[in-house]
Design an enzyme around this catalytic site. Structure first.
Site, PDB file in Angstrom:
ATOM      1  N   ASP A   1       0.848  -1.197   0.000  1.00 34.11           N
ATOM      2  CA  ASP A   1       0.000   0.000   0.000  1.00 34.11           C
ATOM      3  C   ASP A   1       0.887   1.253   0.000  1.00 34.11           C
ATOM      4  O   ASP A   1       1.602   1.517   0.964  1.00 34.11           O
ATOM      5  CB  ASP A   1      -0.885   0.009   1.249  1.00 34.11           C
TER       6      ASP A   1
ATOM      7  N   TYR B   1       3.272   9.782  -0.393  1.00 37.12           N
ATOM      8  CA  TYR B   1       4.391   9.196   0.355  1.00 37.12           C
ATOM      9  C   TYR B   1       5.735   9.375  -0.376  1.00 37.12           C
ATOM     10  O   TYR B   1       6.785   9.081   0.200  1.00 37.12           O
ATOM     11  CB  TYR B   1       4.174   7.701   0.625  1.00 37.12           C
TER      12      TYR B   1
ATOM     13  N   LYS C   1      -2.620   6.020  -4.404  1.00 30.56           N
ATOM     14  CA  LYS C   1      -3.703   6.976  -4.095  1.00 30.56           C
ATOM     15  C   LYS C   1      -3.452   8.326  -4.743  1.00 30.56           C
ATOM     16  O   LYS C   1      -2.288   8.752  -4.866  1.00 30.56           O
ATOM     17  CB  LYS C   1      -3.808   7.176  -2.573  1.00 30.56           C
TER      18      LYS C   1
ATOM     19  N   HIS D   1      -7.276   9.782  -1.971  1.00 32.89           N
ATOM     20  CA  HIS D   1      -6.630   9.686  -0.652  1.00 32.89           C
ATOM     21  C   HIS D   1      -7.458  10.343   0.450  1.00 32.89           C
ATOM     22  O   HIS D   1      -7.609   9.783   1.542  1.00 32.89           O
ATOM     23  CB  HIS D   1      -5.233  10.331  -0.733  1.00 32.89           C
TER      24      HIS D   1
ATOM     25  N   LYS E   1       2.995  -1.014   8.830  1.00 32.89           N
ATOM     26  CA  LYS E   1       4.281  -0.518   8.298  1.00 32.89           C
ATOM     27  C   LYS E   1       5.386  -0.818   9.288  1.00 32.89           C
ATOM     28  O   LYS E   1       5.222  -0.617  10.495  1.00 32.89           O
ATOM     29  CB  LYS E   1       4.186   0.986   8.055  1.00 32.89           C
ATOM     30  N   SER E   2       6.521  -1.278   8.794  1.00 35.19           N
ATOM     31  CA  SER E   2       7.715  -1.337   9.633  1.00 35.19           C
ATOM     32  C   SER E   2       8.943  -1.351   8.733  1.00 35.19           C
ATOM     33  O   SER E   2       8.930  -1.947   7.655  1.00 35.19           O
ATOM     34  CB  SER E   2       7.713  -2.589  10.521  1.00 35.19           C
ATOM     35  N   VAL E   3       9.994  -0.685   9.211  1.00 39.46           N
ATOM     36  CA  VAL E   3      11.273  -0.774   8.502  1.00 39.46           C
ATOM     37  C   VAL E   3      12.214  -1.735   9.239  1.00 39.46           C
ATOM     38  O   VAL E   3      13.391  -1.816   8.926  1.00 39.46           O
ATOM     39  CB  VAL E   3      11.947   0.617   8.359  1.00 39.46           C
TER      40      VAL E   3
ATOM     41  N   ARG F   1      10.233  -7.139  12.848  1.00 44.45           N
ATOM     42  CA  ARG F   1       8.817  -6.781  13.039  1.00 44.45           C
ATOM     43  C   ARG F   1       7.976  -7.085  11.798  1.00 44.45           C
ATOM     44  O   ARG F   1       6.819  -7.488  11.904  1.00 44.45           O
ATOM     45  CB  ARG F   1       8.699  -5.282  13.355  1.00 44.45           C
TER      46      ARG F   1
ATOM     47  N   ASN G   1       4.759  -9.371  12.109  1.00 41.19           N
ATOM     48  CA  ASN G   1       3.430  -8.903  11.707  1.00 41.19           C
ATOM     49  C   ASN G   1       2.774  -9.832  10.687  1.00 41.19           C
ATOM     50  O   ASN G   1       1.561  -9.794  10.493  1.00 41.19           O
ATOM     51  CB  ASN G   1       3.516  -7.482  11.124  1.00 41.19           C
TER      52      ASN G   1
END
Ligand SMILES: NC(=O)c1ccc[n+]([C@@H]2O[C@H](COP(=O)([O-])OP(=O)(O)OC[C@H]3O[C@@H](n4cnc5c(N)ncnc54)[C@H](OP(=O)(O)O)[C@@H]3O)[C@@H](O)[C@H]2O)c1
Length: 282
Positions: A46, A51, A76, A109, A233-235, A239, A243
């Site tokens: 997504d 972004y 979006k 959006h 979201k994770s960088v 994680r 998730n």
């Protein structure tokens, strides 16, 4: 290969119920983050023009060596380009940045009801063009309130396939979710773990300890059992993997209810109220 359930949308397409969100991922780090998510098994990404990392999403998919057709990609329309001609140019730009000739899902959006003379209807009709010409397999909206959805129902031909809205244990957003359920609009829950703020909650923590899962897994599982679509979201690769591992356990009805009871109504919002939000990126 994936154990992620698919949800059928009102236009017959299907979307993986769990995906990977890339809001606030640095454009220069996005390709690597997306590649990592795809290697773990995610097949739904997504993003959004806002972004500024659509190019990284396309690159990450190519770097992972996965067929375009095997990944579900959402983007979006940005807030400054709601007028039809601007929206057409922006959509061309989204496809160019991704390096793809279609997106699986394209959303408005934000409704921006205080801008553009309150006209999000002509914007929606422009998205209908993208669906007709096949460059957006599905179209939907984001941050639409019930009144905005009612207006689309009255004045346009296509019911949005999804409404992507803020939903997490502190902000259940049940009125908008209920409208979606009644009218065949799938709910996508953004900020599903409330950007991390819900993870230290004692109720969530207690359930995590009792089930042997992490707080994030417990909250994401709660969303899945409610039938919503999520893309945390994770960088942090550990994680991202954690998730993804939410399909080997189930919350009891009592535990799910205890999490639902954390709802704080309007006070629980992390993000802006869509009735008032009027941000135009420079
Ligand atoms: N349509 C809209 O208006 C809208 C608005 C907001 C978001 N979204 C979409 O929804 C996606 C998700 O929302 P979000 O990014 O706002 O928030 P989120 O997914 O609820 O939370 C992300 C935050 O939680 C941390 N985190 C992730 N997994 C974790 C775990 N297992 N344990 C502990 N911390 C964890 C991340 O840290 P690290 O990255 O440092 O690991 C990051 O700080 C976005 O990426 C975007 O695609 C849409």
């Amino acid at each position: 290969m994936s154990h992620v359930p698919n949800i059928e949308l009102n236009d017959g397409a299907t979307i993986p119920q769990l995906g990977f969100g890339v809001f606030q991922i640095d454009p220069g780090e996005t390709a690597e983050a997306v590649k990592t998510a795809l290697e773990i098994g995610y097949r739904h990404i997504d993003t959004a023009e806002m972004y500024e990392n659509e190019a990284g999403v396309g690159q990450g998919i190519r770097d992972a060596g996965i067929d375009r057709a095997d990944v579900y990609v959402t983007s979006k329309l940005n807030n400054g380009v709601h007028r039809p001609d601007d929206a057409r140019r922006a959509f061309d730009g989204t496809l160019k940045a991704l390096g793809f000739d279609y997106v699986d899902l394209f959303l408005i959006h934000w409704p921006l009801p205080t801008l553009y003379d309150g006209d999000f209807v002509s914007t929606w009709q422009t998205l209908e063009e993208f669906k007709k010409d096949g460059r957006a397999r599905s179209i939907g909206v984001s941050n639409f309130q019930v009144s905005h959805l009612e207006r689309l129902a009255k004045e346009t031909e296509t019911v949005p396939a999804v409404n992507q809205i803020e939903v997490h244990p502190y902000f259940a957003n049940d009125e908008v979710r209920a409208y979606g359920q009644k009218h065949g609009i799938a709910t996508e829950a953004w900020s599903p773990i409330a950007q991390g703020t819900v993870l230290g909650d004692p109720v969530v923590d207690g359930i995590a300890k009792a089930t042997g899962k992490s707080p994030a897994q417990v909250v994401l599982r709660w969303h899945i059992q409610r039938g919503d679509i999520v893309f945390p979201k994770s960088v942090t690769p550990k994680r991202v993997k954690e998730n993804f591992e939410i399909f080997d356990f189930e919350l009891s009805p009592d535990d799910a209810d205890a999490i639902s009871e954390l709802d704080r109504g309007e006070k629980g919002r992390q993000g802006p109220n869509p009735d008032k939000f009027d941000y135009i990126p420079s």
